[in-house]
Design a protein around this motif. Sequence first.
Motif, mmCIF file in Angstrom:
data_model
loop_
_atom_site.group_PDB
_atom_site.id
_atom_site.type_symbol
_atom_site.label_atom_id
_atom_site.label_comp_id
_atom_site.label_asym_id
_atom_site.label_seq_id
_atom_site.Cartn_x
_atom_site.Cartn_y
_atom_site.Cartn_z
ATOM 1 N N ALA A 23 -13.992 95.883 49.071
ATOM 2 C CA ALA A 23 -15.179 96.516 48.519
ATOM 3 C C ALA A 23 -15.892 95.558 47.569
ATOM 4 O O ALA A 23 -16.198 95.882 46.449
ATOM 5 N N ARG A 70 -17.924 104.248 56.986
ATOM 6 C CA ARG A 70 -17.137 103.938 55.793
ATOM 7 C C ARG A 70 -17.083 102.422 55.568
ATOM 8 O O ARG A 70 -17.214 101.933 54.450
ATOM 9 N N GLU A 73 -20.334 101.269 54.346
ATOM 10 C CA GLU A 73 -20.474 101.647 52.943
ATOM 11 C C GLU A 73 -19.757 100.622 52.055
ATOM 12 O O GLU A 73 -20.295 100.183 51.036
ATOM 13 N N GLU A 74 -18.550 100.218 52.480
ATOM 14 C CA GLU A 74 -17.809 99.231 51.693
ATOM 15 C C GLU A 74 -18.514 97.877 51.704
ATOM 16 O O GLU A 74 -18.369 97.085 50.785
ATOM 17 N N GLN A 75 -19.267 97.637 52.762
ATOM 18 C CA GLN A 75 -20.011 96.379 52.846
ATOM 19 C C GLN A 75 -21.333 96.451 52.077
ATOM 20 O O GLN A 75 -22.078 95.484 52.028
ATOM 21 N N GLU B 103 -4.932 100.747 52.290
ATOM 22 C CA GLU B 103 -5.927 101.278 53.225
ATOM 23 C C GLU B 103 -5.394 102.213 54.294
ATOM 24 O O GLU B 103 -6.164 102.887 54.962
#
Lengths: 238, 291
Positions: A23, A70, A73-75, B103
């Motif tokens: 992240a 997701r 979003e983390e990128q 994760e």
Amino acid sequence: MARRVGAALRDALSGKRAGRPMADGKVRGTLLSPWRLRVFSAVTHHPCMGSGEISSISGMAPHSVRWHLRMLEEQGLVAPLPGTRGRYAATGQLRDEDRLRLEPMAGQGARRLFLAVAGSPGMTTGDAAEAAKATRQAAASKLKGMARAGLLYSVRDGKVLRHFQSEGMLRAAEDYSAHGRKYLDFFVHKVAESGISARASQVTAAWAQLELSAGRRKTTVRLGINPYITILKDNNYM
Amino acid sequence: MKKIPSGVYGLNALLDGGVNENSTTVVIGSSGAGKTTLATQYVRRGLEGGQEGIFVSLDENKEQIIKEAIEMGWTDIRDYVENEQLVFIDASGRDFSDFIKKELPSFVSEWKGAKARIAIDPLTPVLWATPDRYEQRELIGFLLKETRNVGTVLATLEEHGTAGDLSGPETVIPMYLADCVIHLKYRALDDGADRRLKIVKCRNSQHSERAHSYIIVKGLGIIVQHAHAIPPKESKGAEELRRILGANASRMPKPVMGRLTAAIAELEDDDLRGVKIEDIAKSLISEYEVG
């Protein structure tokens, strides 16, 4: 073929092997995955979409779409819209006023309703519902939301309400074009931070075709740069 | 408990019908015992049945495994890789353990309900990623518990120290946590090798409790014998196997039959020394029998 669990696991682990934190706000090489770009392209064309709608448009499995959202979003390329249930917009694409206007247009059903009214001014709620294949109750609620956002106005005619497209949508499309170009620049710079070069090979009022490359990997993506025009033209961008 | 075929000829009957779906199996063996071959057969059987296969390799690289699989008769493995029905993941033990800790839960929540076959070969480097025993147990327990939700897992474990001694920490922790434990006992002899397979445990199953001889045959992989010790038949093994399979061709899917016929055509009688041909034929047919 829908994206599979194995490929998703490989993507998740390949990011770690490259030594990049999950992240860190940077775009990873895995953005070049055609499936991830498909999801991203859908979000830029129709902001405020949820995974279910992206799934039905793209033909990808819903869980696969959720996974890519997701990861995007983390990128730092998409963000969930606060107060909504799983709806997303591309980071930097929407201003506050755009969000207010576009949220009532989320969903294919809502857009069908809007286009039905735009095509037949003075349509009643019942006729609009029939044209958009929606229930009368859902149509009434959605049309009300669009009226509140200034995209339609409704006039009482005896026992029925008649709906008309306002100038709000057209004005918004015109007003947004400069911001759309800015968003395009933002995206190009964002991916460049991670060593992905993006070059626009074709730019229209509604979208830009970009050629992305990182090392020997090359691919293309069609980025929505004016969601209002996409809606007005009923653009089948996929 | 739904059983799925293991892909290892002769093993299903010993496991009370096959591997339990959405369970975890640990295969323990020393170098040369056939752990990777067994894992490959297991994944391949899933692919033949339309399942997705994931091969997490923490030791050898993808190309090496593919090369060995082709040598074992899996000639179309690259087709599965190309269309992503089979995915190879090579990672270090440390990377994989980081992934498990940080994760895996969100990954599993995204993909819960998938029916993949997952092979982790070998699991040992994940254990070695941390020297703390308690943390090792937490890590492996968490991995096995979570991955069950996205498929049926088979992990191999290196056997170190004295052959047959399963009391070392590298084996005890996964053995305790897995649903099924298979021990491949391998002993190199001057005139060949002695290989025995024993099912140490298999939850909710009436499994065999005996040690069974097994052989690794080029083109076919591991074949387990049901009887404990069968005196070698003097000859004509390969020819007899071809004859029995030919007579039962209609009982198996055509592509599988074609593959087996091609593999057996390459065999010589010496390749099948010391095994009961009728048992092998029965195992091959029952693994794929239609209907």
